[in-house]
Design a protein around this motif. Structure first.
Motif, mmCIF file in Angstrom:
data_model
loop_
_atom_site.group_PDB
_atom_site.id
_atom_site.type_symbol
_atom_site.label_atom_id
_atom_site.label_comp_id
_atom_site.label_asym_id
_atom_site.label_seq_id
_atom_site.Cartn_x
_atom_site.Cartn_y
_atom_site.Cartn_z
ATOM 1 N N ILE A 217 0.822 -1.148 -0.007
ATOM 2 C CA ILE A 217 -0.173 0.029 -0.076
ATOM 3 C C ILE A 217 1.101 1.156 -0.063
ATOM 4 N N ASP A 218 0.360 2.503 -0.481
ATOM 5 C CA ASP A 218 1.048 3.671 -0.268
ATOM 6 C C ASP A 218 0.372 4.586 1.128
ATOM 7 N N TYR A 219 0.941 4.356 2.013
ATOM 8 C CA TYR A 219 0.676 4.814 3.302
ATOM 9 C C TYR A 219 1.222 6.427 3.457
ATOM 10 N N VAL A 220 0.309 7.228 3.231
ATOM 11 C CA VAL A 220 0.730 8.645 3.334
ATOM 12 C C VAL A 220 0.708 9.577 4.811
ATOM 13 N N GLY A 221 0.313 8.665 5.789
ATOM 14 C CA GLY A 221 0.410 9.184 7.042
ATOM 15 C C GLY A 221 -0.818 9.873 7.468
ATOM 16 N N PHE A 222 -0.680 10.466 8.503
ATOM 17 C CA PHE A 222 -2.140 11.359 8.785
ATOM 18 C C PHE A 222 -2.347 12.292 7.679
ATOM 19 N N VAL A 223 -3.780 12.238 7.793
ATOM 20 C CA VAL A 223 -4.591 13.255 6.730
ATOM 21 C C VAL A 223 -5.818 13.979 7.553
ATOM 22 N N GLU A 224 -5.826 15.397 7.388
ATOM 23 C CA GLU A 224 -6.850 16.104 8.265
ATOM 24 C C GLU A 224 -8.336 16.011 7.165
ATOM 25 N N ALA A 225 -9.485 16.344 7.993
ATOM 26 C CA ALA A 225 -10.532 16.138 7.417
ATOM 27 C C ALA A 225 -10.706 16.954 6.058
ATOM 28 N N ASP A 226 -10.037 18.267 6.207
ATOM 29 C CA ASP A 226 -10.138 19.034 4.878
ATOM 30 C C ASP A 226 -9.604 18.659 3.585
ATOM 31 N N GLU A 227 -8.783 17.516 3.789
ATOM 32 C CA GLU A 227 -8.283 16.597 2.681
ATOM 33 C C GLU A 227 -9.094 15.579 1.841
ATOM 34 N N LEU A 228 -10.131 15.195 2.533
ATOM 35 C CA LEU A 228 -11.095 14.267 2.189
ATOM 36 C C LEU A 228 -11.383 14.265 0.682
ATOM 37 N N TYR A 229 -11.681 15.453 0.364
ATOM 38 C CA TYR A 229 -12.422 15.652 -0.814
ATOM 39 C C TYR A 229 -11.688 16.035 -2.111
#
Length: 346
Positions: A217-229
């Motif tokens: 898999i390509d794990y990008v780490g933590f993401v914030e909610a404003d990145e979902l879309y």
């Protein structure tokens, strides 16, 4: 090839008329589909009356064809939306929900769709169909539309409090699902309050370390909610508490934007003239974002295809949930899921 869906007609905010009308709608469109329709015996009077009215209104050939593929099962019980999962498990084994799930176990249906009690559906699914090997907690997962590719988000409410091991397992489940769909190296992020390694709870930080060691898999780490879309991710993993809030906030915001857009266009002569010429484009745009068009969440990790439609589902939403379920049956993703999980866990 023919397909068979089991439909739990009870539950939801609008009652069995919604599920009945949606079932009739999709049967009229798909001649290769049969439906096992599980409904409370207390609903028999109006249902028989409705069928009689439809028989009188439709041509005999069309009506006979549809009803020959619509199999009604009257049941003694149904699961109420207020029932606790433990009560449904102990006391509601003859309910519409339980019997619809048993039809999968008995190879009478290929999938089950329900808009009923989420906790009860999860508990009865685990009891009736069991879980895939090494899955402790099935998750509720759903594709949401973004600026790019669909984003598989889980968990959406099946597991409120999940530790690092649970989040790690969700990552394996979701990655295996995407791989079974043909995505060679899914891009996955873990939902958090910041991207920095020091952010979030201890369990989220530990889960991030565990997921980073997954191969394939390509794990990008933590993401914030404003990145979902933004459309860059294939998967975002979170616990059911935060996932449910994020999803319902997004749905509410989309409805608000749609309503405000209509108000602005109708508030002036220029807006009304503009809407007259651009209405087809506007409606297509709104339809692409409408949560109803993306209705249906998988119970991922169950040894069988079970789809949960929203408790507030109207006819269109339940119809879309059945369309989604049929698409997954045709793709055969569920059959390939176990093999992909074995590869990821090895």
């Amino acid at each position: 090839m023919t397909f068979t869906l089991a439909v739990d007609a009870m539950g939801g905010d609008f009652g069995p008329r919604v599920t009945f009308n949606a079932a009739q709608q999709i049967l009229a469109e798909r001649s290769d589909l049969s439906i096992q329709f599980y409904i409370s015996s207390s609903e028999s009077t109006w249902l028989e009356s409705e069928l009689s009215q439809r028989a009188a209104a439709c041509s005999s050939t069309d009506f006979s064809d549809i009803q020959s593929r619509f199999h009604i099962h009257y049941c003694e019980q149904f699961v109420d939306m207020s029932d606790k999962p433990s009560h449904a498990l102990r006391r509601k084994q003859n309910s519409t929900m339980a019997l619809a799930l048993k039809s999968i176990a008995n190879n009478e249906a290929q999938a089950c769709v329900s808009c009923g009690n989420t906790g009860a559906l999860l508990a009865l699914s685990r009891y009736t169909l069991s879980t895939l090997i090494d899955v402790d907690r099935p998750a509720m997962a759903r594709d949401i539309p973004t600026a790019g590719k669909p984003l598989l988000m889980l968990d959406l409410g099946a597991n409120i409090d999940v530790g690092a091991d649970g989040l790690y397992q969700f990552a394996i489940l979701a990655s295996a699902w995407r791989k079974a769909q043909g995505v060679k190296k899914p891009k996955l992020g873990l939902l958090n309050i910041g991207k920095e390694a020091s952010k979030g709870t201890e369990e989220i930080r530990l889960a991030g370390q565990m997921i980073s060691e997954l191969e394939g898999i390509d794990y990008v780490g933590f993401v914030e909610a404003d990145e979902l879309y933004q459309g860059e991710l294939d998967i975002v993993v979170c616990d059911g508490f935060h996932g449910n809030i994020a999803l319902k906030t997004s749905e509410g915001l989309l409805r608000h934007i749609s309503q405000q857009f209509d108000l602005i266009l109708q508030s002036s002569v220029l807006g009304k003239a503009l809407s007259f010429f651009t209405n087809p484009v506007i409606e297509r745009f709104k339809r692409q974002l409408d949560p109803v068009m993306h209705s249906g969440a998988l119970l991922l990790g169950i040894n069988g295809l079970v789809v949960k439609s929203h408790g507030k589902s109207d006819q269109e939403a339940f119809y879309q949930s059945m369309r989604y379920t049929l698409a997954e049956i045709e793709l055969g993703t569920a059959q390939r899921l176990a093999d992909e999980m074995d590869r990821l866990s090895a």
